[in-house]
Motif scaffolding. Structure first.
Motif, PDB file in Angstrom:
ATOM      1  N   ILE A  47       0.868  -1.172   0.000  1.00  0.00           N
ATOM      2  CA  ILE A  47       0.000   0.000   0.000  1.00  0.00           C
ATOM      3  C   ILE A  47       0.907   1.225   0.000  1.00  0.00           C
ATOM      4  N   GLU A  70      -1.450  -0.873  -4.116  1.00  0.00           N
ATOM      5  CA  GLU A  70      -2.686  -0.197  -3.730  1.00  0.00           C
ATOM      6  C   GLU A  70      -2.321   1.231  -3.311  1.00  0.00           C
ATOM      7  N   LYS A  71      -3.037   2.204  -3.822  1.00  0.00           N
ATOM      8  CA  LYS A  71      -2.784   3.596  -3.461  1.00  0.00           C
ATOM      9  C   LYS A  71      -3.751   4.010  -2.359  1.00  0.00           C
ATOM     10  N   ASP A  72      -3.235   4.709  -1.362  1.00  0.00           N
ATOM     11  CA  ASP A  72      -4.077   5.163  -0.258  1.00  0.00           C
ATOM     12  C   ASP A  72      -3.650   6.575   0.138  1.00  0.00           C
ATOM     13  N   GLU A  73      -4.577   7.496   0.058  1.00  0.00           N
ATOM     14  CA  GLU A  73      -4.298   8.904   0.357  1.00  0.00           C
ATOM     15  C   GLU A  73      -3.869   9.121   1.804  1.00  0.00           C
ATOM     16  N   ARG A  74      -4.190   8.193   2.672  1.00  0.00           N
ATOM     17  CA  ARG A  74      -3.791   8.348   4.069  1.00  0.00           C
ATOM     18  C   ARG A  74      -2.279   8.247   4.257  1.00  0.00           C
ATOM     19  N   LEU A 119      -5.468   3.831   8.834  1.00  0.00           N
ATOM     20  CA  LEU A 119      -5.068   2.765   7.911  1.00  0.00           C
ATOM     21  C   LEU A 119      -4.426   1.614   8.679  1.00  0.00           C
TER      22      LEU A 119
END
Length: 189
Positions: A47, A70-74, A119
């Protein structure tokens, strides 16, 4: 989650979200991939911050292992201020001393930590080993969950890239910096 592998991105050409890696940063990403491959940790998920420099840092390893990023803005870097700061390092220091310090358009240390911890809390229920790829300031704030004393001086000593292993042993979390000799990138690529 069994093990959490925290990665700081490689050398980059700038701080904008679309800033690419430098030539050295590209080589560092390749060394990072080889290092992770030889580490013996089977990774079930990767991630990453959606910023280009984070994606480019982990992409060689992800391709090698056939794992989707996986991209996660957090995992995006914390914004101190939307206005450029000449004294940004002094402000960053102050933000470690006062976690509620918040400049106009920026995010306090507390807010950034809560964002990334949401997250990590979700991942507590996941099986396997997970890699999170992020940025220096957010990494330092995240590491405070496991090593309360991790502060401004420890942030200054982070390398690009850098890797920390977080795992539970005997009911307690341990944190180990596993990235060896970050200045030595003598590879032929």
């Amino acid at each position: 989650m069994d093990k959490l592998i925290l990665v700081r991105h490689s050398e980059t050409e700038g701080q904008h979200e679309d800033s690419p890696l430098t030539k050295l940063g590209v080589r560092q990403a390749q060394v990072l991939a080889a290092f992770l491959d030889h580490s013996g940790y089977e990774v079930s998920r990767i991630i990453s911050s959606p910023f280009l420099r984070a994606i480019e840092t982990i992409k060689p390893f992800a391709r090698m292992k056939g794992i989707e990023i996986e991209k996660d803005e957090r995992l995006e870097e914390r914004v101190l201020s939307h206005t450029p700061l000449d004294d940004w390092e002094e402000v960053l220091y102050d933000s470690f001393q006062d976690p509620e310090l918040k400049l106009t358009g920026g995010e306090s240390s507390t807010e950034a930590k809560q964002r990334v911890m949401s997250l990590v809390d979700e991942l507590e229920q996941v099986e396997g080993n997970v890699i999170l790829v992020t940025h220096g300031n957010l990494l330092a704030l995240l590491l405070q969950k496991y090593k309360r004393e991790f502060g401004f001086n420890e942030w200054k000593r982070l390398s690009r890239p850098d890797i920390f292993l977080v795992q539970k042993q005997g009911g307690e979390y341990t944190v180990e910096r596993i990235w060896d000799d970050p200045a030595d990138f003598k590879i032929n690529v």
